[in-house]
Design a protein around this motif. Structure first.
Motif, PDB file in Angstrom:
ATOM      1  N   LEU A 112       0.629  -1.301   0.243  1.00 42.71           N
ATOM      2  CA  LEU A 112      -0.038  -0.009   0.114  1.00 42.71           C
ATOM      3  C   LEU A 112       0.703   1.028   0.128  1.00 42.71           C
ATOM      4  CD1 LEU A 112      -2.754  -1.252   2.552  1.00 42.71           C
ATOM      5  CD2 LEU A 112      -3.139  -0.616   0.059  1.00 42.71           C
ATOM      6  N   ASP A 113       1.821   1.213   0.566  1.00 41.60           N
ATOM      7  CA  ASP A 113       2.895   2.392   0.685  1.00 41.60           C
ATOM      8  C   ASP A 113       3.410   2.608  -0.824  1.00 41.60           C
ATOM      9  OD1 ASP A 113       4.366   4.356   2.640  1.00 41.60           O
ATOM     10  OD2 ASP A 113       5.987   3.370   1.258  1.00 41.60           O
ATOM     11  N   GLU A 114       3.805   1.580  -1.377  1.00 38.65           N
ATOM     12  CA  GLU A 114       4.315   1.632  -2.826  1.00 38.65           C
ATOM     13  C   GLU A 114       3.080   2.239  -3.657  1.00 38.65           C
ATOM     14  OE1 GLU A 114       6.351  -0.955  -6.412  1.00 38.65           O
ATOM     15  OE2 GLU A 114       6.249  -1.581  -4.256  1.00 38.65           O
ATOM     16  N   VAL A 115       1.649   1.804  -3.481  1.00 37.86           N
ATOM     17  CA  VAL A 115       0.888   2.492  -4.418  1.00 37.86           C
ATOM     18  C   VAL A 115       0.724   3.953  -4.186  1.00 37.86           C
ATOM     19  CG1 VAL A 115      -1.655   2.841  -4.608  1.00 37.86           C
ATOM     20  CG2 VAL A 115      -0.872   0.328  -4.285  1.00 37.86           C
ATOM     21  N   LEU A 116       1.005   4.592  -2.854  1.00 36.80           N
ATOM     22  CA  LEU A 116       1.061   5.656  -2.596  1.00 36.80           C
ATOM     23  C   LEU A 116       1.947   6.652  -3.212  1.00 36.80           C
ATOM     24  CD1 LEU A 116       0.063   5.990   0.923  1.00 36.80           C
ATOM     25  CD2 LEU A 116      -1.516   6.388  -0.633  1.00 36.80           C
ATOM     26  N   PRO A 119       2.582   8.228  -9.128  1.00 34.21           N
ATOM     27  CA  PRO A 119       1.834   9.410  -9.501  1.00 34.21           C
ATOM     28  C   PRO A 119       0.779   8.785 -10.381  1.00 34.21           C
ATOM     29  CG  PRO A 119       4.052   9.696  -9.806  1.00 34.21           C
ATOM     30  CD  PRO A 119       4.102   8.270  -9.300  1.00 34.21           C
ATOM     31  N   ALA A 120       0.728   7.999 -11.151  1.00 32.42           N
ATOM     32  CA  ALA A 120      -0.398   7.406 -12.079  1.00 32.42           C
ATOM     33  C   ALA A 120      -1.440   6.787 -11.343  1.00 32.42           C
ATOM     34  CB  ALA A 120       0.343   6.167 -13.036  1.00 32.42           C
ATOM     35  N   ALA A 121      -1.349   6.344 -10.135  1.00 33.61           N
ATOM     36  CA  ALA A 121      -2.458   5.817  -9.183  1.00 33.61           C
ATOM     37  C   ALA A 121      -3.008   6.919  -8.274  1.00 33.61           C
ATOM     38  CB  ALA A 121      -1.875   4.562  -8.429  1.00 33.61           C
ATOM     39  N   ALA A 122      -2.723   8.067  -8.546  1.00 34.61           N
ATOM     40  CA  ALA A 122      -3.164   8.988  -7.794  1.00 34.61           C
ATOM     41  C   ALA A 122      -4.819   9.215  -7.528  1.00 34.61           C
ATOM     42  CB  ALA A 122      -3.089  10.686  -8.418  1.00 34.61           C
ATOM     43  N   PRO A 123      -5.698   8.617  -8.576  1.00 36.40           N
ATOM     44  CA  PRO A 123      -7.195   8.460  -8.110  1.00 36.40           C
ATOM     45  C   PRO A 123      -7.409   7.517  -7.186  1.00 36.40           C
ATOM     46  CG  PRO A 123      -6.714   8.685 -10.546  1.00 36.40           C
ATOM     47  CD  PRO A 123      -5.482   8.269  -9.755  1.00 36.40           C
ATOM     48  N   ALA A 128      -6.172   4.177  -0.875  1.00 44.91           N
ATOM     49  CA  ALA A 128      -4.884   3.101  -0.485  1.00 44.91           C
ATOM     50  C   ALA A 128      -4.732   3.934   0.974  1.00 44.91           C
ATOM     51  CB  ALA A 128      -3.990   3.342  -1.400  1.00 44.91           C
ATOM     52  N   ARG A 129      -4.914   4.945   1.236  1.00 43.92           N
ATOM     53  CA  ARG A 129      -4.324   5.805   2.554  1.00 43.92           C
ATOM     54  C   ARG A 129      -5.326   5.135   3.771  1.00 43.92           C
ATOM     55  NH1 ARG A 129      -3.853  10.307   0.837  1.00 43.92           N
ATOM     56  NH2 ARG A 129      -1.880  10.352   0.347  1.00 43.92           N
ATOM     57  N   ALA A 130      -6.406   5.009   3.367  1.00 44.32           N
ATOM     58  CA  ALA A 130      -7.519   4.640   4.319  1.00 44.32           C
ATOM     59  C   ALA A 130      -7.208   3.216   4.733  1.00 44.32           C
ATOM     60  CB  ALA A 130      -8.845   4.777   3.856  1.00 44.32           C
ATOM     61  N   LEU A 131      -6.887   2.453   3.635  1.00 44.60           N
ATOM     62  CA  LEU A 131      -6.516   0.903   3.939  1.00 44.60           C
ATOM     63  C   LEU A 131      -5.160   0.457   4.474  1.00 44.60           C
ATOM     64  CD1 LEU A 131      -7.611  -0.676   0.469  1.00 44.60           C
ATOM     65  CD2 LEU A 131      -8.858  -1.079   2.829  1.00 44.60           C
ATOM     66  N   LEU A 132      -4.281   1.605   4.365  1.00 47.47           N
ATOM     67  CA  LEU A 132      -2.969   1.549   5.003  1.00 47.47           C
ATOM     68  C   LEU A 132      -3.270   1.709   6.457  1.00 47.47           C
ATOM     69  CD1 LEU A 132       0.402   2.776   3.775  1.00 47.47           C
ATOM     70  CD2 LEU A 132      -0.400   3.629   5.924  1.00 47.47           C
ATOM     71  N   GLU A 133      -3.957   2.833   6.769  1.00 49.17           N
ATOM     72  CA  GLU A 133      -4.344   3.184   8.355  1.00 49.17           C
ATOM     73  C   GLU A 133      -4.931   2.069   8.906  1.00 49.17           C
ATOM     74  OE1 GLU A 133      -6.164   6.798   7.973  1.00 49.17           O
ATOM     75  OE2 GLU A 133      -4.385   8.024   7.451  1.00 49.17           O
TER      76      GLU A 133
END
Length: 267
Positions: A112-116, A119-123, A128-133
């Motif tokens: 999940l940290d990698e997804v953040l 830039p192409a996955a910005a939407p 991702a941040r919510a799932l990471l938390e």
């Protein structure tokens, strides 16, 4: 705050050798003998150090070299169990069973940290941040609650987001992703002349595959089995979802390009 990528790395000096006790292994090419979960490895010393650490592969334990708990060991030892040693009694031994739970959750944090960072996955960043938390909250539960965490269910929730992020990144700039080789059995195959840029190789079996000099730019390697794969001179600098255990289990050299978050193997 959720741990950073730098913290999602095993710090054996801050752990009570939980992997050497809590995890089972079977006699194979990776391990020298059968050991059930909960039994200390016969090579574990009283000071929690490995008696054959400097010669693990030669003694038949390359699986130990490739293993990395993503920082779960020190979190369970020092935070969840407050520094208590598993030898301190039945209650403290619970950390042996807690390790694989937190290990799997920390691996999810890595992805999940990698997804953040894409830039192409910005939407997808808010999700991702919510799932990471949420993942970090689960990993931080106390001894009584950790055994009840539905890790498989949580990973199932995270999976679609990782797949969507992969497609976005691999298709960026040209409108389509590369080849779909997800889950394929490519063990032992000579792939040196294959175009694997932007390929979906998640879950692929690449045991012993020949990948010398291959460009794996933006290839999705989530869950790919790279044991014994020849990555000498290969370019994984921009590959997606690569982990330290994958690289450690492969054959690399000084020419192998790795993602910046991974240190080059020492062998």
């Amino acid at each position: 705050m959720p741990p950073t990528r730098a913290e999602l790395v095993a710090d054996c000096g801050s752990c009570h050798a939980l992997c050497c006790v809590g995890l089972p292994f079977s006699r194979s090419a990776d391990f020298g003998y059968d050991k059930p979960a909960g039994e200390p490895c016969r090579h574990l010393r009283r000071d929690d150090r490995c008696g054959i650490h400097d010669r693990l592969p030669q003694r038949g334990f390359p699986g130990c070299v490739a293993y990395d708990c993503f920082g779960a060991g020190q979190r369970v030892s020092q935070v969840t169990y407050g520094g208590r040693h598993w030898r301190d009694g039945p209650a403290a031994r619970g950390q042996l069973a807690a390790l694989p739970v937190v290990h799997q959750l920390h691996e999810v944090l890595w992805y999940l940290d990698e997804v953040l960072a894409f830039p192409a996955a910005a939407p997808l960043h808010a999700e991702a941040r919510a799932l990471l938390e949420e993942t970090d909250r689960l990993a931080g539960l106390g001894p009584e609650d950790l055994p009840r965490v539905d890790v498989a269910g949580h990973r199932t929730r995270v999976g679609p987001l990782l797949r969507a992020a992969s497609r976005m990144v691999r298709a960026e700039g040209r409108g389509r992703a590369g080849r779909d080789l997800a889950g394929r059995d490519l063990a032992g195959r000579d792939l040196r002349r294959q175009d694997l840029r932007r390929a979906d190789l998640r879950g692929a079996l690449l045991l012993g595959a020949r990948l010398e000099g291959v460009d794996l730019g933006l290839a999705d390697l989530l869950g790919a089995d790279l044991r014994g794969a020849d990555l000498r001179g290969a370019d994984l600098a921009d590959a997606l979802f690569v982990t330290r255990p994958q690289v450690a289990a492969a054959r690399t050299d000084a020419r192998t390009r790795l993602p910046a978050a991974l240190a080059a193997p020492t062998r």
